[in-house]
Design a protein around this motif. Structure first.
Motif, PDB file in Angstrom:
ATOM      1  N   LEU A  28      -9.756  -0.812  -2.273  1.00  0.00           N
ATOM      2  CA  LEU A  28      -8.404  -1.381  -2.223  1.00  0.00           C
ATOM      3  C   LEU A  28      -7.356  -0.279  -2.040  1.00  0.00           C
ATOM      4  CD1 LEU A  28      -8.718  -4.024  -5.080  1.00  0.00           C
ATOM      5  CD2 LEU A  28      -8.283  -4.530  -2.669  1.00  0.00           C
ATOM      6  N   PHE A  29      -7.522   0.816  -2.776  1.00  0.00           N
ATOM      7  CA  PHE A  29      -6.536   1.900  -2.690  1.00  0.00           C
ATOM      8  C   PHE A  29      -6.542   2.536  -1.301  1.00  0.00           C
ATOM      9  CE2 PHE A  29      -5.127   6.290  -3.213  1.00  0.00           C
ATOM     10  CZ  PHE A  29      -3.915   6.094  -3.853  1.00  0.00           C
ATOM     11  N   ASN A  30      -7.730   2.873  -0.813  1.00  0.00           N
ATOM     12  CA  ASN A  30      -7.823   3.516   0.504  1.00  0.00           C
ATOM     13  C   ASN A  30      -7.357   2.589   1.616  1.00  0.00           C
ATOM     14  OD1 ASN A  30      -8.862   5.896  -0.560  1.00  0.00           O
ATOM     15  ND2 ASN A  30     -10.947   5.150  -0.533  1.00  0.00           N
ATOM     16  N   LEU A  31      -7.660   1.298   1.472  1.00  0.00           N
ATOM     17  CA  LEU A  31      -7.197   0.328   2.468  1.00  0.00           C
ATOM     18  C   LEU A  31      -5.676   0.258   2.472  1.00  0.00           C
ATOM     19  CD1 LEU A  31      -7.648  -1.935   4.530  1.00  0.00           C
ATOM     20  CD2 LEU A  31      -7.948  -3.527   2.617  1.00  0.00           C
ATOM     21  N   GLY A  32      -5.076   0.254   1.268  1.00  0.00           N
ATOM     22  CA  GLY A  32      -3.618   0.202   1.181  1.00  0.00           C
ATOM     23  C   GLY A  32      -2.961   1.400   1.832  1.00  0.00           C
ATOM     24  N   LYS A  92       4.756  -1.473  -4.945  1.00  0.00           N
ATOM     25  CA  LYS A  92       6.116  -1.992  -5.109  1.00  0.00           C
ATOM     26  C   LYS A  92       7.044  -1.449  -4.029  1.00  0.00           C
ATOM     27  CE  LYS A  92       5.766  -2.681 -10.114  1.00  0.00           C
ATOM     28  NZ  LYS A  92       6.234  -2.225 -11.445  1.00  0.00           N
ATOM     29  N   ARG A  93       6.855  -0.147  -3.723  1.00  0.00           N
ATOM     30  CA  ARG A  93       7.707   0.462  -2.698  1.00  0.00           C
ATOM     31  C   ARG A  93       7.466  -0.177  -1.336  1.00  0.00           C
ATOM     32  NH1 ARG A  93       6.303   6.354  -2.100  1.00  0.00           N
ATOM     33  NH2 ARG A  93       6.839   6.325  -4.299  1.00  0.00           N
ATOM     34  N   TYR A  94       6.178  -0.394  -0.984  1.00  0.00           N
ATOM     35  CA  TYR A  94       5.865  -0.981   0.318  1.00  0.00           C
ATOM     36  C   TYR A  94       6.285  -2.455   0.377  1.00  0.00           C
ATOM     37  CZ  TYR A  94       3.187   3.259   1.177  1.00  0.00           C
ATOM     38  OH  TYR A  94       2.801   4.566   1.345  1.00  0.00           O
ATOM     39  N   ARG A  95       6.261  -3.135  -0.762  1.00  0.00           N
ATOM     40  CA  ARG A  95       6.720  -4.531  -0.772  1.00  0.00           C
ATOM     41  C   ARG A  95       8.209  -4.605  -0.443  1.00  0.00           C
ATOM     42  NH1 ARG A  95       3.803  -8.522  -4.477  1.00  0.00           N
ATOM     43  NH2 ARG A  95       2.534  -8.376  -2.602  1.00  0.00           N
ATOM     44  N   LYS A  96       8.962  -3.664  -1.009  1.00  0.00           N
ATOM     45  CA  LYS A  96      10.402  -3.634  -0.695  1.00  0.00           C
ATOM     46  C   LYS A  96      10.632  -3.336   0.782  1.00  0.00           C
ATOM     47  CE  LYS A  96      12.074  -2.246  -5.273  1.00  0.00           C
ATOM     48  NZ  LYS A  96      12.749  -1.173  -6.053  1.00  0.00           N
ATOM     49  N   LEU A  97       9.844  -2.395   1.316  1.00  0.00           N
ATOM     50  CA  LEU A  97       9.992  -2.068   2.739  1.00  0.00           C
ATOM     51  C   LEU A  97       9.661  -3.274   3.616  1.00  0.00           C
ATOM     52  CD1 LEU A  97       8.408   1.514   2.891  1.00  0.00           C
ATOM     53  CD2 LEU A  97      10.797   0.918   3.255  1.00  0.00           C
ATOM     54  N   ALA A 134      -0.301   2.770   9.020  1.00  0.00           N
ATOM     55  CA  ALA A 134      -0.143   1.971  10.239  1.00  0.00           C
ATOM     56  C   ALA A 134       1.148   1.151  10.208  1.00  0.00           C
ATOM     57  CB  ALA A 134      -1.349   1.053  10.418  1.00  0.00           C
ATOM     58  N   LYS A 135       1.961   1.360   9.146  1.00  0.00           N
ATOM     59  CA  LYS A 135       3.246   0.677   8.956  1.00  0.00           C
ATOM     60  C   LYS A 135       3.092  -0.817   8.731  1.00  0.00           C
ATOM     61  CE  LYS A 135       5.896   4.160  11.456  1.00  0.00           C
ATOM     62  NZ  LYS A 135       6.917   4.469  12.464  1.00  0.00           N
ATOM     63  N   ASN A 136       1.906  -1.240   8.278  1.00  0.00           N
ATOM     64  CA  ASN A 136       1.701  -2.625   7.846  1.00  0.00           C
ATOM     65  C   ASN A 136       2.001  -2.666   6.351  1.00  0.00           C
ATOM     66  OD1 ASN A 136       0.855  -5.166   7.124  1.00  0.00           O
ATOM     67  ND2 ASN A 136      -1.197  -4.981   8.018  1.00  0.00           N
ATOM     68  N   TYR A 137       3.304  -2.646   6.008  1.00  0.00           N
ATOM     69  CA  TYR A 137       3.701  -2.492   4.616  1.00  0.00           C
ATOM     70  C   TYR A 137       3.351  -3.710   3.764  1.00  0.00           C
ATOM     71  CZ  TYR A 137       6.244   1.498   6.479  1.00  0.00           C
ATOM     72  OH  TYR A 137       6.566   2.679   7.097  1.00  0.00           O
ATOM     73  N   GLN A 138       3.372  -4.907   4.362  1.00  0.00           N
ATOM     74  CA  GLN A 138       3.005  -6.099   3.601  1.00  0.00           C
ATOM     75  C   GLN A 138       1.535  -6.049   3.204  1.00  0.00           C
ATOM     76  OE1 GLN A 138       4.943  -8.781   2.473  1.00  0.00           O
ATOM     77  NE2 GLN A 138       3.055  -9.118   1.343  1.00  0.00           N
ATOM     78  N   GLY A 139       0.678  -5.721   4.184  1.00  0.00           N
ATOM     79  CA  GLY A 139      -0.752  -5.607   3.893  1.00  0.00           C
ATOM     80  C   GLY A 139      -1.036  -4.489   2.903  1.00  0.00           C
ATOM     81  N   LEU A 161     -15.645  -5.572   7.605  1.00  0.00           N
ATOM     82  CA  LEU A 161     -14.414  -6.291   7.960  1.00  0.00           C
ATOM     83  C   LEU A 161     -13.240  -5.316   8.095  1.00  0.00           C
ATOM     84  CD1 LEU A 161     -14.728  -9.425   5.638  1.00  0.00           C
ATOM     85  CD2 LEU A 161     -14.983  -9.374   8.122  1.00  0.00           C
ATOM     86  N   ILE A 162     -13.170  -4.352   7.177  1.00  0.00           N
ATOM     87  CA  ILE A 162     -12.085  -3.365   7.228  1.00  0.00           C
ATOM     88  C   ILE A 162     -12.191  -2.535   8.498  1.00  0.00           C
ATOM     89  CG2 ILE A 162     -11.143  -1.299   6.123  1.00  0.00           C
ATOM     90  CD1 ILE A 162     -11.939  -2.533   3.432  1.00  0.00           C
ATOM     91  N   THR A 163     -13.417  -2.127   8.835  1.00  0.00           N
ATOM     92  CA  THR A 163     -13.638  -1.335  10.042  1.00  0.00           C
ATOM     93  C   THR A 163     -13.210  -2.107  11.289  1.00  0.00           C
ATOM     94  OG1 THR A 163     -15.495  -0.225   8.976  1.00  0.00           O
ATOM     95  CG2 THR A 163     -15.367  -0.066  11.368  1.00  0.00           C
ATOM     96  N   GLN A 164     -13.428  -3.436  11.270  1.00  0.00           N
ATOM     97  CA  GLN A 164     -13.075  -4.272  12.418  1.00  0.00           C
ATOM     98  C   GLN A 164     -11.599  -4.649  12.435  1.00  0.00           C
ATOM     99  OE1 GLN A 164     -15.737  -7.620  12.053  1.00  0.00           O
ATOM    100  NE2 GLN A 164     -17.575  -6.340  12.206  1.00  0.00           N
ATOM    101  N   GLY A 165     -10.852  -4.214  11.409  1.00  0.00           N
ATOM    102  CA  GLY A 165      -9.428  -4.529  11.352  1.00  0.00           C
ATOM    103  C   GLY A 165      -9.119  -5.911  10.792  1.00  0.00           C
TER     104      GLY A 165
END
Length: 501
Positions: free
Chosen positions: A455-459, A493-498, A465-470, A422-426
């Motif tokens: 989870l860490f590598n996906l984040g 936390k930093r990406y959630r703020k962004l 990719a600038k998908n900060y929410q994901g 699923l991760i590979t397929q986006g």
């Protein structure tokens, strides 16, 4: 003038030996400041060199008999009262830095009204630039402790909100095993602020060394600590490969490349020196054109490098164990085998013990064993034989089971394989939902580690990719027992703020 390095006295040029210590005199250089006192305390002994910031001298602190380095900075920037106040304010801030890998600024002031100076500890080591020139490049094993000390020093300055602005191998000195970073904030002392752009300039020049300047520094924009991260990336790149990522025939061409050209791969520059993929990724991230895509500070860059090399070492150790064919026993297993065979006619020894038994003793022990066995009845011998066969079978089964586990390590559950697809397929949202379901199950430690790594590598991938929410959703799911937890939480936390901005 000539200088005696033993008694620190100056003599005329016609003398070759010190009349007091009978040692050969060294050339003190030519400068009107030699022999003069600064602040009635520091006696200038020798001229060491001239740079873009000013002249450097070796001096003696008459109150402590300690040798110091004095930099007489160009005075044109402190000609007016406002500039003088700014110089003294900035120097006070820099002198507050206290770290074993930062050259300490002990004293500062003005000679007359327009000649600023700073007094720092005197170093006798060689610069990192000289080490790179002499060796061609620094091996990874030698470079790692240097990187740790440099990044630790810069991280300390960043915590104090101090930007170096001119990080490069020339400003890093190696004294035996100790690394020292020079000239923290000196660029800010000497370059005045452009009120329109927010950049620092002197005589129309942008502050910094072109080979190591960040893209925003080349554009003359206002800087933050991520500019230092870029300069550190260039320095690490040069240290490991022996070459900087960018070269050009002139300064403008070099600055254009910093702003527009993607950096080459270290592995492409030095195909003879394979670098771990994780290390390559960490350095490449530090060289991102946009400062928001780099590590946030020197501490984060050090974390990325340490994590990359830690994983690389684990892979090397696993490969070494697998290739050796050796199946390790823990203490409990070894004790159990010894106890099981304690009363048998076979003695368990280590390989080294076997090698150390004299051949004569082996022949004698064999003869005694044969003589003793002949005196026993057939039934007793048969019983012991059956017992030994049983124990031998038991130990063999244990060894075979261990070998199978080593050769065929446990694979992740089928559901985790689906998550990877699923991760590979986006399809990251579906992948996170499935990971939530998997985490609610009772997982083995290695399965939990596998999930946390995913989870860490996906984040990290989503953040790039600038998908900060994901990215935040993924990183904040990392469990507390994971080695990534602290970093994942901070990044999440930093990406959630962004994402909320």
């Amino acid at each position: 003038m000539k200088l005696c390095d033993t008694c620190n006295e100056l003599f005329d040029d016609d003398k070759d030996l010190c009349p007091v210590d009978s040692v050969r005199l060294a050339d003190a250089g030519k400068s009107p400041f030699i022999g003069k006192y600064i602040d009635d305390r520091y006696r200038i002994l020798a001229f060491l060199g001239q740079g873009s910031m000013g002249a450097v001298f070796r001096a003696l602190d008459e109150t402590t008999s300690r040798q110091m380095a004095i930099k007489l900075l160009h005075g044109s920037r402190v000609a007016d009262p406002n500039s003088r106040r700014r110089f003294l304010r900035e120097a006070k801030t820099i002198s507050s830095l206290n770290h074993p890998n930062i050259v300490k600024l002990f004293h500062y002031g003005l000679l007359g009204e327009e000649q600023p100076y700073i007094v720092t500890e005197f170093l006798k080591g060689e610069s990192l630039a000289r080490r790179i020139r002499d060796k061609g490049h620094i091996s990874l094993d030698e470079a790692l402790p240097i990187m740790r000390q440099v990044l630790s020093a810069v991280a300390e300055a960043h915590r104090a909100k101090i930007i170096h602005r001119d990080l490069k191998p020339e400003n890093i000195v190696l004294e035996n095993e100790i690394v020292k970073v020079l000239d923290f904030g000196v660029a800010k002392l000497m370059f005045e602020r452009n009120e329109q752009s927010g950049s620092l300039t002197m005589d129309g020049k942008v502050c910094g060394s072109p080979g190591y300047m960040s893209p925003e520094q080349c554009r003359g924009e206002e800087l933050d600590i991520r500019s230092d991260v870029y300069s550190l990336g260039v320095t690490i790149f040069e240290m490991l490969t022996g070459k900087r990522p960018f070269y050009a025939d002139d300064v403008m061409g070099l600055m254009f490349m910093h702003v527009n050209r993607p950096p080459p791969s270290m592995n492409a520059i030095r195909v003879d020196l394979p670098f771990p993929n994780g290390l390559e990724a960490a350095v490449r991230k530090s060289l991102s054109k946009t400062k928001f895509e780099r590590q946030a500070n020197a501490e984060e860059l050090l974390d990325d490098i340490e994590m990359a090399l830690s994983k690389f070492e684990k892979k090397k150790d696993s490969a070494a164990v697998a290739s050796s064919g050796w199946i390790p026993f823990d203490d409990a297993s070894t004790k159990a085998v010894h106890m099981a065979l304690k009363d048998s006619q076979f003695a368990i020894t280590t390989p080294q013990e076997v090698l150390n038994i004299p051949e004569s003793q082996l022949r004698e022990d064999t003869a005694h064993a044969e003589q003793a066995s002949g005196k026993k009845d057939i039934l007793s011998a048969g019983s012991k034989h059956r017992f030994n066969v049983f124990v031998f079978t038991l130990v063999s089964a244990f060894l075979m089971f261990s070998a199978l586990k080593l050769v065929f390590p446990e694979q992740p559950p089928p559901a985790l394989s689906t998550v990877e697809e699923l991760i590979t397929q986006g399809r990251t949202a579906e992948a996170l939902q499935m990971l939530d379901k998997i985490k609610r199950q009772k997982l083995k430690p290695q399965e939990q580690t596998y999930v946390d790594d995913l989870l860490f590598n996906l984040g990290v991938r989503l953040a790039q990719a600038k998908n900060y929410q994901g990215a935040a959703d993924s990183l904040l799911r990392v469990s507390k027992n994971s080695e990534h937890f602290a970093k994942a939480t901070n990044l999440g936390k930093r990406y959630r703020k962004l994402s909320e901005n």
